[in-house]
Design an enzyme around this catalytic site. Sequence first.
Site, PDB file in Angstrom:
ATOM      1  CE1 TYR A  66      37.333  38.317  47.629  1.00  0.00           C
ATOM      2  CE2 TYR A  66      37.353  38.147  45.238  1.00  0.00           C
ATOM      3  CZ  TYR A  66      37.448  37.552  46.483  1.00  0.00           C
ATOM      4  OH  TYR A  66      37.662  36.192  46.570  1.00  0.00           O
ATOM      5  CG  ASP A 122      42.888  43.468  41.853  1.00  0.00           C
ATOM      6  OD1 ASP A 122      42.920  42.916  40.724  1.00  0.00           O
ATOM      7  OD2 ASP A 122      42.368  42.949  42.858  1.00  0.00           O
ATOM      8  CE  LYS A 155      36.434  38.122  38.322  1.00  0.00           C
ATOM      9  NZ  LYS A 155      36.987  38.835  39.464  1.00  0.00           N
TER      10      LYS A 155
END
Length: 424
Positions: free
Chosen positions: A140, A235, A264
């Site tokens: 994702y 990523d 995050k």
Amino acid sequence: MHDELFKRARKAIPGGVNSPVRAFNGVGGTPVFVESGKGAKIFAADGRAFTDYCCSWGAMILGHANPSVSRAVAARARLGTTFGIATPDEVRFAEKLVSLVPGMDMVRAVNSGTEAVMTAVRLARGATGRDMILKFDGCYHGHSDAMLVKSGSGVLTMGASSSAGVTKGAVADTLVAPYNDLAAAEAAFARHGADIAAVVVEPIAGNMGLVPPVPGFLKGLRALASRHGALLVCDEVIAGFRFGFSSYSSLYGGVSPDIITLGKVIGGGLPLAAVGGKRKWMRLLAPDGPVYQAGTLSGNPLAVAAGLATLDALEADPPYARMAALGKALADGVSAAAAERGVPAFCQSFGGVFTIFCREEPVRSLADARRCDTALYSRIFHGLLARGVYTAPSQFECNFVSAAHTERDVDAFLSAFGKTLRCL
Ligand SMILES: *Cc1c(COP(=O)(O)O)cnc(C)c1O
């Protein structure tokens, strides 16, 4: 009480939630509404308390309401929260990331992981003058159009979006290969090598449950990208600063990406992410270069204060070895308990991040993960929840041990898991 809240929520908010997985669609039942958190605990609006293994999908690496982060945010709030003008702390934040992440010569702050990856893809296309990108099924990368593509039945496919509202054009240039399948990536390059701008990959996958890279996968991608003049984009929105005080790709992956995205953890619980990489690419971003990117709240002072306080705390007292040990004890305990009772489930983990997969064989790809017994997962989830343990409300997500979790928390988890198994 949560039923009533959810009823109201569903009237005012699509699905009752501001991000889909929170709705418990993967496990059934009424979602939890959280009022507050402290350390590894969260406190729900109906008075229940849980030990939290979601930790805002890994963002809360220090646990909730960490005193030094809270102090930094409060102090910053008194001084103004956004100006739309450069601030000194943004410079300090960028310098810190640049000094800690190999291959990150320059970095730009953005508001979300979605934006970071969107910018990385645009940058790669701008840098190479090519259109195509190669991504992996089950990874994702946020909800931008070009990244919302999945593959058909495990084979390399093209142009099938996994969301309505995405044009054929937006995904026509997105190739998808199975995760951990270097041969499929090689096949994609063999066919489209001259048109591929970037390979985008989670160097350790966290969005189909935790799936580490098999040996040689990341190095193989690095070699492929280099050979064909494409950029390697790692990523690391989950992985960056999660497994050690730097990027996963430098600490464990053994590769040097062209572009790295972070999110995050580096935001300390506020909306903050970053895209950085080699100077020759990063200089292509506006205003120095032709690749446009901007943001009213980018490098937001409140978010940067939380991010800096989090990085400072991680540096002063690195929790990584402790988190990894707790994660291993938890995963070993879960796998042993399930095996002992003959329940087809085991725990796959790395460095304090873990997923209880409801099948017996290791999970190396989305096709493997899809073979899990999601009904069994739901029963385990609700068994844990009823015993005060909040885990990911989906088979296809990770759980996170934070610096605030203790051996007692792990013991309580294993006790709740054991009782859950006995009630299945
Ligand atoms: C969470 C995540 C994103 C998206 O970040 P948001 O801040 O939710 O937009 C992108 N990539 C990876 C690997 C993620 O885990």
